[in-house]
Scaffold this active site. Sequence first.
Site, PDB file in Angstrom:
ATOM      1  N   ARG A   1       0.829  -1.218   0.000  1.00  0.00           N
ATOM      2  CA  ARG A   1       0.000   0.000   0.000  1.00  0.00           C
ATOM      3  C   ARG A   1       0.858   1.261   0.000  1.00  0.00           C
ATOM      4  O   ARG A   1       0.549   2.250   0.660  1.00  0.00           O
ATOM      5  CB  ARG A   1      -0.948   0.030   1.216  1.00  0.00           C
ATOM      6  CG  ARG A   1      -2.002  -1.060   1.240  1.00  0.00           C
ATOM      7  CD  ARG A   1      -2.966  -0.935   0.063  1.00  0.00           C
ATOM      8  NE  ARG A   1      -4.120  -1.783   0.200  1.00  0.00           N
ATOM      9  CZ  ARG A   1      -4.178  -3.064  -0.178  1.00  0.00           C
ATOM     10  NH1 ARG A   1      -3.133  -3.646  -0.722  1.00  0.00           N
ATOM     11  NH2 ARG A   1      -5.301  -3.739  -0.031  1.00  0.00           N
TER      12      ARG A   1
ATOM     13  N   SER B   1     -10.775  -0.694   2.899  1.00  0.00           N
ATOM     14  CA  SER B   1     -10.080  -0.835   4.185  1.00  0.00           C
ATOM     15  C   SER B   1      -9.678   0.542   4.698  1.00  0.00           C
ATOM     16  O   SER B   1      -9.022   1.290   3.980  1.00  0.00           O
ATOM     17  CB  SER B   1      -8.808  -1.652   4.017  1.00  0.00           C
ATOM     18  OG  SER B   1      -9.101  -2.931   3.519  1.00  0.00           O
TER      19      SER B   1
ATOM     20  N   GLU C   1      -5.255   3.773   5.999  1.00  0.00           N
ATOM     21  CA  GLU C   1      -4.799   3.488   4.642  1.00  0.00           C
ATOM     22  C   GLU C   1      -5.150   4.634   3.693  1.00  0.00           C
ATOM     23  O   GLU C   1      -4.309   5.029   2.878  1.00  0.00           O
ATOM     24  CB  GLU C   1      -5.429   2.184   4.149  1.00  0.00           C
ATOM     25  CG  GLU C   1      -4.828   1.747   2.848  1.00  0.00           C
ATOM     26  CD  GLU C   1      -5.704   0.827   2.054  1.00  0.00           C
ATOM     27  OE1 GLU C   1      -5.171   0.182   1.170  1.00  0.00           O
ATOM     28  OE2 GLU C   1      -6.908   0.748   2.295  1.00  0.00           O
TER      29      GLU C   1
HETATM   30  N1  EPU Z   1     -11.621 -10.752   9.674  1.00  0.00           N
HETATM   31  C1  EPU Z   1     -12.264 -10.598  10.857  1.00  0.00           C
HETATM   32  N2  EPU Z   1     -13.344  -9.773  10.910  1.00  0.00           N
HETATM   33  C2  EPU Z   1     -13.815  -9.112   9.824  1.00  0.00           C
HETATM   34  C3  EPU Z   1     -13.154  -9.290   8.598  1.00  0.00           C
HETATM   35  C4  EPU Z   1     -12.047 -10.101   8.538  1.00  0.00           C
HETATM   36  O1  EPU Z   1     -11.871 -11.168  11.865  1.00  0.00           O
HETATM   37  O2  EPU Z   1     -14.795  -8.373   9.951  1.00  0.00           O
HETATM   38  C5  EPU Z   1     -10.423 -11.608   9.618  1.00  0.00           C
HETATM   39  C6  EPU Z   1     -10.743 -12.976   9.066  1.00  0.00           C
HETATM   40  O3  EPU Z   1     -10.027 -13.919   9.808  1.00  0.00           O
HETATM   41  C7  EPU Z   1     -10.198 -12.904   7.666  1.00  0.00           C
HETATM   42  C8  EPU Z   1      -9.018 -11.977   7.834  1.00  0.00           C
HETATM   43  O4  EPU Z   1      -9.446 -11.028   8.815  1.00  0.00           O
HETATM   44  O5  EPU Z   1      -9.815 -14.170   7.225  1.00  0.00           O
HETATM   45  C9  EPU Z   1      -8.620 -11.267   6.574  1.00  0.00           C
HETATM   46  O6  EPU Z   1      -9.743 -10.592   6.019  1.00  0.00           O
HETATM   47  P1  EPU Z   1      -9.806 -10.259   4.455  1.00  0.00           P
HETATM   48  O7  EPU Z   1      -9.570 -11.486   3.682  1.00  0.00           O
HETATM   49  O8  EPU Z   1     -11.043  -9.503   4.165  1.00  0.00           O
HETATM   50  O9  EPU Z   1      -8.514  -9.364   4.212  1.00  0.00           O
HETATM   51  P2  EPU Z   1      -7.984  -8.053   4.947  1.00  0.00           P
HETATM   52  O10 EPU Z   1      -6.604  -8.332   5.382  1.00  0.00           O
HETATM   53  O11 EPU Z   1      -8.940  -7.568   5.975  1.00  0.00           O
HETATM   54  C10 EPU Z   1      -6.915  -7.089   2.790  1.00  0.00           C
HETATM   55  C11 EPU Z   1      -6.893  -5.795   2.040  1.00  0.00           C
HETATM   56  C12 EPU Z   1      -8.164  -5.636   1.210  1.00  0.00           C
HETATM   57  C13 EPU Z   1      -8.258  -6.810   0.243  1.00  0.00           C
HETATM   58  C14 EPU Z   1      -8.261  -8.115   1.049  1.00  0.00           C
HETATM   59  C15 EPU Z   1      -8.217  -9.335   0.162  1.00  0.00           C
HETATM   60  C16 EPU Z   1      -5.580  -4.276   3.389  1.00  0.00           C
HETATM   61  C17 EPU Z   1      -5.584  -3.082   4.302  1.00  0.00           C
HETATM   62  N3  EPU Z   1      -6.774  -4.691   2.981  1.00  0.00           N
HETATM   63  O12 EPU Z   1      -7.983  -7.023   3.724  1.00  0.00           O
HETATM   64  O13 EPU Z   1      -8.051  -4.436   0.474  1.00  0.00           O
HETATM   65  O14 EPU Z   1      -9.420  -6.727  -0.541  1.00  0.00           O
HETATM   66  O15 EPU Z   1      -7.072  -8.171   1.879  1.00  0.00           O
HETATM   67  O16 EPU Z   1      -6.952  -9.479  -0.373  1.00  0.00           O
HETATM   68  O17 EPU Z   1      -4.516  -4.784   3.074  1.00  0.00           O
HETATM   69  C18 EPU Z   1      -8.508  -2.102   0.535  1.00  0.00           C
HETATM   70  O18 EPU Z   1      -7.296  -1.931   0.552  1.00  0.00           O
HETATM   71  O19 EPU Z   1      -9.322  -1.141   0.529  1.00  0.00           O
HETATM   72  C19 EPU Z   1      -9.034  -3.459   0.553  1.00  0.00           C
HETATM   73  C20 EPU Z   1     -10.339  -3.721   0.653  1.00  0.00           C
END
Ligand code: EPU
Length: 345
Positions: A167, A240, A337
């Site tokens: 990012r 995010s 972010e």
């Molecule tokens: N989780 C929770 N609660 C929630 C949501 C998620 O506990 O409400 C936990 C779950 O265990 C889940 C893990 O967090 O498995 C990861 O969640 P997710 O797969 O949605 O990924 P993230 O790390 O929260 C990142 C990016 C997203 C991107 C997704 C998929 C960042 C800051 N965010 O989210 O990017 O779509 O991975 O690759 O790195 C963005 O940057 O705007 C964005 C949406």
Amino acid sequence: MAGYRLIENARLDARNTFGVPARAGLLVEVADTASLPELFGYPMLRDGPLLVLGGGSNLLFAGDPEGAVLSMSSQSIRIVADDGEVAVVRADAGVEWHTLVLWTLGHGLSGLENLALIPGTVGAAPIQNIGAYGVEVGEHVAVVEAFERQPAATVRLDAAACAFAYRDSVFKREPDRYLVTAVEFRLSRAPRLTLSYAGLGDELQAMGIDAPTPSQVAEAVCRIRRRKLPDPAVLGNAGSFFKNPLVAATVAGALKAAHPALPVFPGGGNTMRKLSAAWLIDACGWKGFREGDAGVSATHALVLVNHGRATGLQLLDVAHRIAASVHERFDVALEPEPRLVGARW
Ligand code: EPU
């Protein structure tokens, strides 16, 4: 035809996906990049503060921007090199990101499928090095073409010069220096799919697909995103709101021992790990929180939402309280972010 349009005292409410109120003293809409040297001859644009606005999907207006706001509306996409295996696709900054993803898939080119449905424009994509489902855009960028404000000239930066990181990029680190005008992507005719992200494999399986095409991967990504992430056209948000925090591997190990469910990812070489900000925020009870019209998505704890009439300052206040509670409970610092306009974190 000047190649640009000037709008005084422009409302920006519809130009940010949080949908919060903001105004620009001067909004410059640039359709033709050839007009940039003329525009940057004006002292206000050459020397003053400047905000370059893409789709407005990665910023929060906590106040009105100082100085001028500039938006690129140029729209062309074309193949500029093709050896039958690898093609270079050039897209103007003003193209909608998802439109480009569909265009490349329609032309039989693979690489951007995991980045389907990310809101925003092509010009904004390299700035925060958009990433999702195991792929970051920087991996496929050949060249970013930009207008450098001083000296006023067009420059071409290869991926190394863009200094892409999680990012992050040179454009994010030096926000006043460059204005992205076009991006060239190196894409492959033979599909080279990234299916490592666990949820993606599960989704494809649920779709009954064993050997997916790039378009099917994009479809699976769209299905996951539609389920988990609120559509900004329906509920104001900027994806995010916090980065997943990077901490020392020893710190991650201790947290994991105390909280076995905490997702921990590789990141920052051998010594650092990335923690799931969503999990930390969820564990502090914020998912679905609402105060007035400012809140946290009920489907994803990392996404702040505007239920209608929240202001940027109200959303920022919620963000500060979330970060404070995560810090108090886990001793981990969260960083926003999106770009904050009119406030510092
Ligand atoms: N989780 C929770 N609660 C929630 C949501 C998620 O506990 O409400 C936990 C779950 O265990 C889940 C893990 O967090 O498995 C990861 O969640 P997710 O797969 O949605 O990924 P993230 O790390 O929260 C990142 C990016 C997203 C991107 C997704 C998929 C960042 C800051 N965010 O989210 O990017 O779509 O991975 O690759 O790195 C963005 O940057 O705007 C964005 C949406």
